[in-house]
Scaffold this motif. Sequence first.
Motif, PDB file in Angstrom:
ATOM      1  N   ILE A 108       1.005  -1.300   0.134  1.00  0.00           N
ATOM      2  CA  ILE A 108       0.090   0.150  -0.267  1.00  0.00           C
ATOM      3  C   ILE A 108       0.782   1.370   0.135  1.00  0.00           C
ATOM      4  O   ILE A 108       1.804   1.644   1.005  1.00  0.00           O
ATOM      5  N   ASP A 109       0.845   1.858  -0.944  1.00  0.00           N
ATOM      6  CA  ASP A 109       1.554   3.233  -1.244  1.00  0.00           C
ATOM      7  C   ASP A 109       1.111   4.327  -0.179  1.00  0.00           C
ATOM      8  O   ASP A 109       1.616   5.031   0.521  1.00  0.00           O
ATOM      9  N   SER A 110      -0.477   4.458  -0.433  1.00  0.00           N
ATOM     10  CA  SER A 110      -1.066   5.295   0.424  1.00  0.00           C
ATOM     11  C   SER A 110      -2.473   5.293   0.784  1.00  0.00           C
ATOM     12  O   SER A 110      -3.001   4.623  -0.322  1.00  0.00           O
ATOM     13  N   GLU A 111      -3.125   5.763   1.457  1.00  0.00           N
ATOM     14  CA  GLU A 111      -4.395   5.778   1.767  1.00  0.00           C
ATOM     15  C   GLU A 111      -5.081   7.221   2.013  1.00  0.00           C
ATOM     16  O   GLU A 111      -4.658   7.975   2.425  1.00  0.00           O
ATOM     17  N   TYR A 112      -6.313   7.179   1.348  1.00  0.00           N
ATOM     18  CA  TYR A 112      -7.111   8.509   1.393  1.00  0.00           C
ATOM     19  C   TYR A 112      -8.416   8.349   1.773  1.00  0.00           C
ATOM     20  O   TYR A 112      -8.985   7.306   1.458  1.00  0.00           O
ATOM     21  N   PRO A 113      -9.034   9.221   2.722  1.00  0.00           N
ATOM     22  CA  PRO A 113     -10.408   9.030   3.004  1.00  0.00           C
ATOM     23  C   PRO A 113     -11.201   9.392   1.502  1.00  0.00           C
ATOM     24  O   PRO A 113     -10.947   9.909   0.614  1.00  0.00           O
ATOM     25  N   LEU A 114     -12.237   8.657   1.585  1.00  0.00           N
ATOM     26  CA  LEU A 114     -13.293   8.837   0.233  1.00  0.00           C
ATOM     27  C   LEU A 114     -13.286  10.345  -0.037  1.00  0.00           C
ATOM     28  O   LEU A 114     -13.235  10.750  -1.316  1.00  0.00           O
ATOM     29  N   ASP A 115     -13.545  11.311   0.817  1.00  0.00           N
ATOM     30  CA  ASP A 115     -13.644  12.674   0.333  1.00  0.00           C
ATOM     31  C   ASP A 115     -12.425  13.238  -0.184  1.00  0.00           C
ATOM     32  O   ASP A 115     -12.498  14.501  -0.706  1.00  0.00           O
ATOM     33  N   GLN A 116     -11.246  12.451   0.029  1.00  0.00           N
ATOM     34  CA  GLN A 116     -10.201  13.214  -0.786  1.00  0.00           C
ATOM     35  C   GLN A 116      -9.694  12.349  -2.107  1.00  0.00           C
ATOM     36  O   GLN A 116      -8.815  12.160  -2.401  1.00  0.00           O
ATOM     37  N   VAL A 117     -10.691  11.803  -2.667  1.00  0.00           N
ATOM     38  CA  VAL A 117     -10.484  11.049  -3.959  1.00  0.00           C
ATOM     39  C   VAL A 117      -9.819  11.564  -4.881  1.00  0.00           C
ATOM     40  O   VAL A 117      -9.054  11.119  -5.821  1.00  0.00           O
ATOM     41  N   HIS A 118      -9.759  12.853  -5.203  1.00  0.00           N
ATOM     42  CA  HIS A 118      -9.269  13.760  -6.064  1.00  0.00           C
ATOM     43  C   HIS A 118      -7.633  13.834  -5.906  1.00  0.00           C
ATOM     44  O   HIS A 118      -6.816  13.503  -6.715  1.00  0.00           O
ATOM     45  N   ALA A 119      -7.308  13.996  -4.414  1.00  0.00           N
ATOM     46  CA  ALA A 119      -5.802  13.739  -4.118  1.00  0.00           C
ATOM     47  C   ALA A 119      -5.415  12.302  -4.551  1.00  0.00           C
ATOM     48  O   ALA A 119      -4.088  12.039  -4.729  1.00  0.00           O
ATOM     49  N   ALA A 120      -6.231  11.384  -4.318  1.00  0.00           N
ATOM     50  CA  ALA A 120      -5.798   9.900  -4.354  1.00  0.00           C
ATOM     51  C   ALA A 120      -5.583   9.743  -6.158  1.00  0.00           C
ATOM     52  O   ALA A 120      -4.537   9.235  -6.344  1.00  0.00           O
ATOM     53  N   LEU A 121      -6.490  10.477  -6.637  1.00  0.00           N
ATOM     54  CA  LEU A 121      -6.403  10.187  -8.284  1.00  0.00           C
ATOM     55  C   LEU A 121      -5.017  11.063  -8.797  1.00  0.00           C
ATOM     56  O   LEU A 121      -4.327  10.621  -9.617  1.00  0.00           O
ATOM     57  N   ASP A 122      -4.967  12.192  -7.979  1.00  0.00           N
ATOM     58  CA  ASP A 122      -3.636  12.981  -8.353  1.00  0.00           C
ATOM     59  C   ASP A 122      -2.406  12.237  -8.267  1.00  0.00           C
ATOM     60  O   ASP A 122      -1.460  12.310  -8.843  1.00  0.00           O
ATOM     61  N   ARG A 123      -2.381  11.567  -7.127  1.00  0.00           N
ATOM     62  CA  ARG A 123      -1.259  10.432  -6.664  1.00  0.00           C
ATOM     63  C   ARG A 123      -1.181   9.533  -7.704  1.00  0.00           C
ATOM     64  O   ARG A 123       0.128   9.374  -8.302  1.00  0.00           O
ATOM     65  N   LEU A 124      -2.285   8.867  -8.195  1.00  0.00           N
ATOM     66  CA  LEU A 124      -2.249   8.090  -9.388  1.00  0.00           C
ATOM     67  C   LEU A 124      -1.483   8.549 -10.715  1.00  0.00           C
ATOM     68  O   LEU A 124      -0.707   8.094 -11.378  1.00  0.00           O
ATOM     69  N   ALA A 125      -2.183   9.741 -10.973  1.00  0.00           N
ATOM     70  CA  ALA A 125      -1.552  10.615 -12.134  1.00  0.00           C
ATOM     71  C   ALA A 125      -0.251  10.815 -12.399  1.00  0.00           C
ATOM     72  O   ALA A 125       0.413  11.037 -13.192  1.00  0.00           O
ATOM     73  N   SER A 126       0.275  11.161 -11.089  1.00  0.00           N
ATOM     74  CA  SER A 126       1.711  11.639 -10.857  1.00  0.00           C
ATOM     75  C   SER A 126       2.547  10.455 -11.263  1.00  0.00           C
ATOM     76  O   SER A 126       3.906  10.555 -11.695  1.00  0.00           O
ATOM     77  N   GLY A 127       2.316   9.149 -11.252  1.00  0.00           N
ATOM     78  CA  GLY A 127       3.072   7.959 -11.277  1.00  0.00           C
ATOM     79  C   GLY A 127       4.119   7.878 -10.347  1.00  0.00           C
ATOM     80  O   GLY A 127       5.103   6.981 -10.386  1.00  0.00           O
ATOM     81  N   ALA A 128       4.062   8.448  -9.376  1.00  0.00           N
ATOM     82  CA  ALA A 128       5.129   8.379  -8.036  1.00  0.00           C
ATOM     83  C   ALA A 128       4.886   7.128  -7.342  1.00  0.00           C
ATOM     84  O   ALA A 128       5.723   6.977  -6.214  1.00  0.00           O
ATOM     85  N   GLN A 129       3.808   6.612  -7.141  1.00  0.00           N
ATOM     86  CA  GLN A 129       3.465   5.514  -6.354  1.00  0.00           C
ATOM     87  C   GLN A 129       4.225   4.402  -6.466  1.00  0.00           C
ATOM     88  O   GLN A 129       4.450   3.979  -7.571  1.00  0.00           O
ATOM     89  N   PHE A 130       4.324   3.602  -5.502  1.00  0.00           N
ATOM     90  CA  PHE A 130       4.783   2.133  -5.521  1.00  0.00           C
ATOM     91  C   PHE A 130       3.801   1.442  -4.713  1.00  0.00           C
ATOM     92  O   PHE A 130       3.774   1.206  -3.338  1.00  0.00           O
ATOM     93  N   GLY A 131       3.035   0.780  -5.394  1.00  0.00           N
ATOM     94  CA  GLY A 131       1.920  -0.141  -4.662  1.00  0.00           C
ATOM     95  C   GLY A 131       0.600   0.539  -4.887  1.00  0.00           C
ATOM     96  O   GLY A 131       0.430   1.395  -5.700  1.00  0.00           O
ATOM     97  N   LYS A 132      -0.283   0.201  -4.137  1.00  0.00           N
ATOM     98  CA  LYS A 132      -1.816   0.444  -4.396  1.00  0.00           C
ATOM     99  C   LYS A 132      -1.835   1.823  -3.689  1.00  0.00           C
ATOM    100  O   LYS A 132      -1.402   2.000  -2.646  1.00  0.00           O
ATOM    101  N   VAL A 133      -2.787   2.448  -4.202  1.00  0.00           N
ATOM    102  CA  VAL A 133      -3.339   3.915  -3.576  1.00  0.00           C
ATOM    103  C   VAL A 133      -4.770   3.426  -3.362  1.00  0.00           C
ATOM    104  O   VAL A 133      -5.611   3.038  -4.205  1.00  0.00           O
TER     105      VAL A 133
END
Length: 65
Positions: free
Chosen positions: A30-55
């Motif tokens: 698990i790279d990172s966890e976000y509460p549902l109300d921060q879904v846009h921040a989670a999507l930004d993390r995915l779009a950045s390509g910087a994650q290692f593992g699941k968001v």
Amino acid sequence: MQIFGSSLGDYGEFHDLLGFVQRTGLRPVIDSEYPLDQVHAALDRLASGAQFGKVALRIGAQAAG
């Protein structure tokens, strides 16, 4: 709201996978966890390509840990 997932494999393969996970204790990275109300921040993390593992998104009030 849309939920995207994977439909690879059949029920038997899924059953075998669950058994394997239960026997080995395998856990996803698990790279990172976000509460549902921060879904846009989670999507930004995915779009950045910087994650290692699941968001992951937390649904409900229960905190991770």
